[in-house]
Design a protein around this motif. Structure first.
Motif, PDB file in Angstrom:
ATOM      1  N   LYS A  16     -52.340 -29.930  20.229  1.00 36.39           N
ATOM      2  CA  LYS A  16     -51.316 -29.924  19.290  1.00 36.39           C
ATOM      3  C   LYS A  16     -51.836 -29.455  18.078  1.00 36.39           C
ATOM      4  O   LYS A  16     -53.101 -30.043  17.671  1.00 36.39           O
ATOM      5  CB  LYS A  16     -50.673 -31.500  19.236  1.00 36.39           C
ATOM      6  CG  LYS A  16     -50.287 -32.172  20.173  1.00 36.39           C
ATOM      7  CD  LYS A  16     -48.922 -31.591  20.475  1.00 36.39           C
ATOM      8  CE  LYS A  16     -48.028 -32.322  21.700  1.00 36.39           C
ATOM      9  NZ  LYS A  16     -47.042 -31.506  22.408  1.00 36.39           N
ATOM     10  N   VAL A  17     -51.301 -28.648  17.470  1.00 34.57           N
ATOM     11  CA  VAL A  17     -51.831 -28.034  16.283  1.00 34.57           C
ATOM     12  C   VAL A  17     -50.887 -28.169  15.086  1.00 34.57           C
ATOM     13  O   VAL A  17     -49.866 -28.255  15.193  1.00 34.57           O
ATOM     14  CB  VAL A  17     -51.871 -26.461  16.339  1.00 34.57           C
ATOM     15  CG1 VAL A  17     -52.359 -25.717  15.172  1.00 34.57           C
ATOM     16  CG2 VAL A  17     -52.926 -26.155  17.441  1.00 34.57           C
ATOM     17  N   THR A  18     -51.437 -28.849  13.977  1.00 35.54           N
ATOM     18  CA  THR A  18     -50.846 -29.055  12.652  1.00 35.54           C
ATOM     19  C   THR A  18     -51.459 -28.236  11.569  1.00 35.54           C
ATOM     20  O   THR A  18     -52.722 -28.123  11.502  1.00 35.54           O
ATOM     21  CB  THR A  18     -51.056 -30.730  12.394  1.00 35.54           C
ATOM     22  OG1 THR A  18     -50.565 -31.352  13.314  1.00 35.54           O
ATOM     23  CG2 THR A  18     -50.202 -30.886  11.210  1.00 35.54           C
ATOM     24  N   ILE A  19     -50.563 -27.605  11.081  1.00 41.12           N
ATOM     25  CA  ILE A  19     -51.149 -26.906   9.921  1.00 41.12           C
ATOM     26  C   ILE A  19     -50.407 -27.337   8.552  1.00 41.12           C
ATOM     27  O   ILE A  19     -49.405 -27.473   8.250  1.00 41.12           O
ATOM     28  CB  ILE A  19     -50.601 -25.433  10.114  1.00 41.12           C
ATOM     29  CG1 ILE A  19     -51.142 -24.704  11.472  1.00 41.12           C
ATOM     30  CG2 ILE A  19     -51.205 -24.546   8.773  1.00 41.12           C
ATOM     31  CD1 ILE A  19     -50.608 -23.283  11.564  1.00 41.12           C
ATOM     32  N   LYS A  20     -51.861 -27.363   7.571  1.00 39.89           N
ATOM     33  CA  LYS A  20     -51.332 -27.764   6.159  1.00 39.89           C
ATOM     34  C   LYS A  20     -51.430 -26.718   5.227  1.00 39.89           C
ATOM     35  O   LYS A  20     -52.411 -26.246   5.246  1.00 39.89           O
ATOM     36  CB  LYS A  20     -52.189 -28.863   5.731  1.00 39.89           C
ATOM     37  CG  LYS A  20     -51.364 -30.329   5.749  1.00 39.89           C
ATOM     38  CD  LYS A  20     -51.978 -31.474   5.175  1.00 39.89           C
ATOM     39  CE  LYS A  20     -53.496 -31.426   5.007  1.00 39.89           C
ATOM     40  NZ  LYS A  20     -54.107 -32.786   4.665  1.00 39.89           N
ATOM     41  N   LEU A  21     -50.614 -26.513   4.245  1.00 41.33           N
ATOM     42  CA  LEU A  21     -51.044 -25.581   3.188  1.00 41.33           C
ATOM     43  C   LEU A  21     -50.705 -26.416   1.991  1.00 41.33           C
ATOM     44  O   LEU A  21     -49.687 -26.654   1.344  1.00 41.33           O
ATOM     45  CB  LEU A  21     -49.640 -24.346   3.268  1.00 41.33           C
ATOM     46  CG  LEU A  21     -49.543 -23.584   2.168  1.00 41.33           C
ATOM     47  CD1 LEU A  21     -50.985 -22.934   2.018  1.00 41.33           C
ATOM     48  CD2 LEU A  21     -48.560 -22.520   2.463  1.00 41.33           C
ATOM     49  N   LYS A  43     -53.861 -23.789  -2.252  1.00 45.03           N
ATOM     50  CA  LYS A  43     -55.498 -23.927  -1.919  1.00 45.03           C
ATOM     51  C   LYS A  43     -55.440 -23.343  -0.113  1.00 45.03           C
ATOM     52  O   LYS A  43     -54.644 -23.075   0.108  1.00 45.03           O
ATOM     53  CB  LYS A  43     -55.410 -25.361  -1.964  1.00 45.03           C
ATOM     54  CG  LYS A  43     -55.673 -26.007  -3.337  1.00 45.03           C
ATOM     55  CD  LYS A  43     -56.478 -25.257  -4.444  1.00 45.03           C
ATOM     56  CE  LYS A  43     -56.153 -26.001  -5.582  1.00 45.03           C
ATOM     57  NZ  LYS A  43     -57.039 -25.128  -6.717  1.00 45.03           N
ATOM     58  N   ALA A  44     -56.739 -23.605   0.204  1.00 44.45           N
ATOM     59  CA  ALA A  44     -57.032 -23.056   1.643  1.00 44.45           C
ATOM     60  C   ALA A  44     -56.245 -23.951   2.440  1.00 44.45           C
ATOM     61  O   ALA A  44     -56.169 -25.024   2.426  1.00 44.45           O
ATOM     62  CB  ALA A  44     -58.670 -23.415   1.855  1.00 44.45           C
ATOM     63  N   LYS A  45     -55.588 -23.181   3.575  1.00 48.55           N
ATOM     64  CA  LYS A  45     -54.673 -23.900   4.708  1.00 48.55           C
ATOM     65  C   LYS A  45     -55.793 -24.755   5.608  1.00 48.55           C
ATOM     66  O   LYS A  45     -56.847 -24.434   5.775  1.00 48.55           O
ATOM     67  CB  LYS A  45     -54.137 -22.603   5.442  1.00 48.55           C
ATOM     68  CG  LYS A  45     -53.137 -22.131   4.435  1.00 48.55           C
ATOM     69  CD  LYS A  45     -52.439 -20.800   5.462  1.00 48.55           C
ATOM     70  CE  LYS A  45     -51.601 -19.954   4.475  1.00 48.55           C
ATOM     71  NZ  LYS A  45     -52.375 -18.932   3.833  1.00 48.55           N
ATOM     72  N   GLU A  46     -55.187 -25.689   6.118  1.00 44.88           N
ATOM     73  CA  GLU A  46     -55.844 -26.618   7.096  1.00 44.88           C
ATOM     74  C   GLU A  46     -55.168 -26.546   8.444  1.00 44.88           C
ATOM     75  O   GLU A  46     -54.070 -26.978   8.484  1.00 44.88           O
ATOM     76  CB  GLU A  46     -56.069 -28.082   6.565  1.00 44.88           C
ATOM     77  CG  GLU A  46     -56.884 -27.909   5.074  1.00 44.88           C
ATOM     78  CD  GLU A  46     -57.025 -29.016   4.549  1.00 44.88           C
ATOM     79  OE1 GLU A  46     -56.296 -30.295   5.087  1.00 44.88           O
ATOM     80  OE2 GLU A  46     -57.599 -29.520   3.453  1.00 44.88           O
ATOM     81  N   LEU A  47     -56.103 -26.448   9.281  1.00 47.54           N
ATOM     82  CA  LEU A  47     -55.424 -26.347  10.762  1.00 47.54           C
ATOM     83  C   LEU A  47     -55.904 -27.351  11.466  1.00 47.54           C
ATOM     84  O   LEU A  47     -57.328 -27.646  11.716  1.00 47.54           O
ATOM     85  CB  LEU A  47     -55.764 -24.950  11.337  1.00 47.54           C
ATOM     86  CG  LEU A  47     -55.077 -25.025  12.964  1.00 47.54           C
ATOM     87  CD1 LEU A  47     -54.739 -23.371  13.021  1.00 47.54           C
ATOM     88  CD2 LEU A  47     -56.197 -24.994  13.990  1.00 47.54           C
ATOM     89  N   THR A  48     -55.243 -28.588  11.840  1.00 49.18           N
ATOM     90  CA  THR A  48     -55.834 -29.745  12.548  1.00 49.18           C
ATOM     91  C   THR A  48     -55.445 -29.503  13.813  1.00 49.18           C
ATOM     92  O   THR A  48     -54.222 -29.428  14.122  1.00 49.18           O
ATOM     93  CB  THR A  48     -55.202 -31.030  11.880  1.00 49.18           C
ATOM     94  OG1 THR A  48     -55.471 -31.032  10.550  1.00 49.18           O
ATOM     95  CG2 THR A  48     -55.898 -32.304  12.426  1.00 49.18           C
ATOM     96  N   VAL A  49     -56.551 -30.021  14.936  1.00 47.14           N
ATOM     97  CA  VAL A  49     -56.127 -29.670  16.195  1.00 47.14           C
ATOM     98  C   VAL A  49     -56.256 -31.069  16.966  1.00 47.14           C
ATOM     99  O   VAL A  49     -57.488 -31.747  16.513  1.00 47.14           O
ATOM    100  CB  VAL A  49     -57.086 -28.744  16.853  1.00 47.14           C
ATOM    101  CG1 VAL A  49     -56.865 -28.449  18.389  1.00 47.14           C
ATOM    102  CG2 VAL A  49     -56.989 -27.326  16.335  1.00 47.14           C
TER     103      VAL A  49
END
Length: 194
Positions: A16-21, A43-49
């Motif tokens: 499962k991938v969650t992306i935050k901007l 700000k920098a995007k974050e990809l949580t796996v």
């Protein structure tokens, strides 16, 4: 949907991938109920796996850990990976590096480990754009530009102590020995007066 870092597939089940901007905002309301805020950029995007690694696939944990701990030989900084994932690439999230922490938690009901980690964007599109922009100097808001040399001189209508008056004359006589022709003429006229 698979997630690849430098064309290496991240192994695991139920990936499962969650992306935050994140958008930078500073609250300007103070003690009031105003909703005013100052925008401080994208700000920098974050990809949580999050994924599950079965107990019998310990080698998958080793692979993920190797990717997370990898550093470049030249600088010793964490490796920046090319990200291949449909959602990430759709929002122009192309490269990043491991950030925060890598967590492993045993799951008894599924006979495996829950693995979670975050990849933070490196050199985002807004960042590259801002690096290409030419920074123009701020415009003066009226008045003349102050010469730094003039600013160092004694301000007009200043009462000097006796010692300061002596030092000022000494400065006028000897301080401008290496100055311009105008300074030379001043020095000659002072010498004639004394």
């Amino acid at each position: 949907m698979t997630l690849q870092l430098n064309q290496q597939i991240i192994p695991g089940h139920n990936v499962k991938v969650t992306i935050k901007l994140p958008f930078g905002d500073n609250d300007l309301s103070g003690q009031s109920s105003s909703t005013t805020s100052a925008e401080t950029g994208t700000k920098a995007k974050e990809l949580t796996v999050s994924l599950i690694v079965p107990f019998e696939k310990k080698a998958w944990l080793t692979d993920i850990n190797r990717l997370a701990e990898a550093v470049t030989q030249t600088t010793g900084a964490r490796v920046i990976y090319r990200i291949s994932h449909d959602a990430a690439n759709a929002i122009k999230f192309y490269q990043g590096k491991f950030s925060g922490e890598l967590t492993l938690r045993e799951l008894d009901e599924t006979q495996g480990w829950l693995v979670e980690f975050m990849i933070k964007e490196h050199l985002s599109v807004p960042e590259r754009k801002s690096q290409r922009e030419v920074i123009t100097p701020a415009k003066q808001q009226g008045g003349d530009v102050i010469n730094v040399q003039e600013e160092l001189d004694i301000p007009p209508n200043t009462d000097l102590s006796a010692m300061e008056k002596i030092l000022s004359k000494v400065n006028d006589l000897f301080g401008s020995a290496f100055g311009s022709d105008e300074d030379e003429t001043k020095k000659e006229s002072v010498t004639r007066e004394t």
